[in-house]
Design a protein around this motif. Structure first.
Motif, PDB file in Angstrom:
ATOM      1  N   GLU A  71       0.933  -1.207  -0.093  1.00 39.92           N
ATOM      2  CA  GLU A  71       0.058  -0.193   0.031  1.00 39.92           C
ATOM      3  C   GLU A  71       0.853   1.393  -0.099  1.00 39.92           C
TER       4      GLU A  71
ATOM      5  N   TYR B 213       0.948   4.272  -2.806  1.00 39.10           N
ATOM      6  CA  TYR B 213       0.410   5.651  -2.669  1.00 39.10           C
ATOM      7  C   TYR B 213       1.914   6.430  -2.748  1.00 39.10           C
TER       8      TYR B 213
ATOM      9  N   ILE C 268       1.313   6.936  -6.822  1.00 35.32           N
ATOM     10  CA  ILE C 268      -0.081   7.096  -7.159  1.00 35.32           C
ATOM     11  C   ILE C 268      -0.135   7.921  -8.450  1.00 35.32           C
TER      12      ILE C 268
ATOM     13  N   LYS D 129      -6.486   3.293  -5.609  1.00 35.35           N
ATOM     14  CA  LYS D 129      -6.270   4.505  -6.202  1.00 35.35           C
ATOM     15  C   LYS D 129      -7.591   5.332  -6.110  1.00 35.35           C
TER      16      LYS D 129
ATOM     17  N   LYS E 288      -8.361   6.789  -2.837  1.00 29.49           N
ATOM     18  CA  LYS E 288      -7.537   8.173  -2.434  1.00 29.49           C
ATOM     19  C   LYS E 288      -8.208   9.054  -3.251  1.00 29.49           C
TER      20      LYS E 288
END
Length: 215
Positions: free
Chosen positions: A115, A119, A122, A163, A166
Motif C-alpha cells: 500500500e 501511494y 500514485i 487509487k 484515494k
C-alpha cells in the motif's frame, strides 16, 4: 498503582508495554490537569515551559499511537480492508470472500508495504508490477499469487481500488475542484475512464460527489 513487571503471566513484550502505558495514562493526566489548573502563576509557568504534555488528550493520543505501534499493524489498519468492509461493490469484485482470520501478521506487514508503495507512486499512470515486486522482495509471479491468495484480486484491480479510494478521499477533503484534477492526482489521465471506474466502485460519478459537497 503497581508498575512491577515481574509477574507478566506470559504476556509478550508488546502486551507488557501496552499494559504499562495504560496504567500510567490516567495518573499522569491527573497530574497535568492539576498543574494547568493551579492558581499559582509560577507553577503554571513551569508547567507551560517544562512539561512535554499540556493536556490529558495529548497523553491519550500519544499513548494510543505508541500502543498501536507496539501491538503491530492489524488488517483493520490497512486501507484495502477499510474499503472492503464498508463497500459491497468492492466485496463483489473479489473472486470470493476474503477471510481475514487466515492472514498472518507477516502478510499484513507485506500488504502494508505494498500500500505504501502504491501511494508513493500514485500519480504514475501505470505502476510497473515488475518494479513493484522488486521493491517488495518477491518475483512478479509471487506478487500475483500473494495478492490473489490474500485479497482474491489481481494486482491491477487491487491497485485500482486503492487509487479510487484515494480519489474519493481527495474529494471528501475538499482538496480539488474538478474531476480532471482528481483524476490526474491518482494517475488517471483519461477522465472519462476514471469516472467510469469510480462509478463502478462507489455507485456514483466523481462529478456528482463534487457537486454534493456544495450543497
Amino acid at each position: 498503582m503497581n508498575l512491577s513487571l515481574q509477574n507478566t503471566d506470559g504476556l509478550a513484550n508488546s502486551d507488557m508495554l501496552s499494559k504499562l502505558l495504560r496504567e500510567i495514562e490516567s495518573p499522569l493526566a491527573s497530574i497535568i490537569e492539576e498543574f494547568t489548573k493551579s492558581e499559582n502563576k509560577e507553577v503554571k509557568e513551569v508547567a507551560k515551559n517544562q512539561m512535554i504534555f499540556t493536556h490529558s488528550l495529548e497523553i491519550k493520543r500519544i499513548v494510543d499511537e505508541v500502543v498501536k505501534k507496539a501491538n503491530g499493524t492489524t488488517y483493520e489498519d490497512l486501507v484495502f480492508f477499510q474499503v472492503y468492509n464498508s463497500n459491497e461493490r468492492v466485496q463483489s469484485m473479489c473472486k470470493e470472500e476474503v477471510n481475514t482470520q487466515k492472514i498472518s501478521k507477516q502478510d499484513i506487514s507485506w500488504l502494508q508495504s505494498m500500500e505504501q508503495e502504491v501511494y508513493k507512486n500514485i500519480k504514475h499512470k501505470d505502476l510497473n508490477l515488475y518494479d513493484l515486486s522488486f521493491k517488495l522482495s518477491v518475483s512478479e509471479r509471487q506478487l500475483h499469487r500473494k495478492i490473489k491468495n490474500l485479497v482474491k484480486l489481481t494486482p491491477n484491480k487491487y491497485i485500482r481500488i486503492l487509487k479510487l479510494h484515494k480519489a474519493k478521499d481527495l474529494i471528501d477533503s475538499y482538496l480539488y475542484d474538478t474531476v480532471s484534477q482528481i483524476s490526474y492526482a491518482v494517475g488517471y489521465y483519461d477522465t472519462h475512464y476514471f469516472s467510469k471506474l469510480f462509478n463502478q466502485q462507489y455507485g456514483m460519478y466523481p462529478k456528482e460527489l463534487l457537486k454534493s459537497r456544495e450543497l
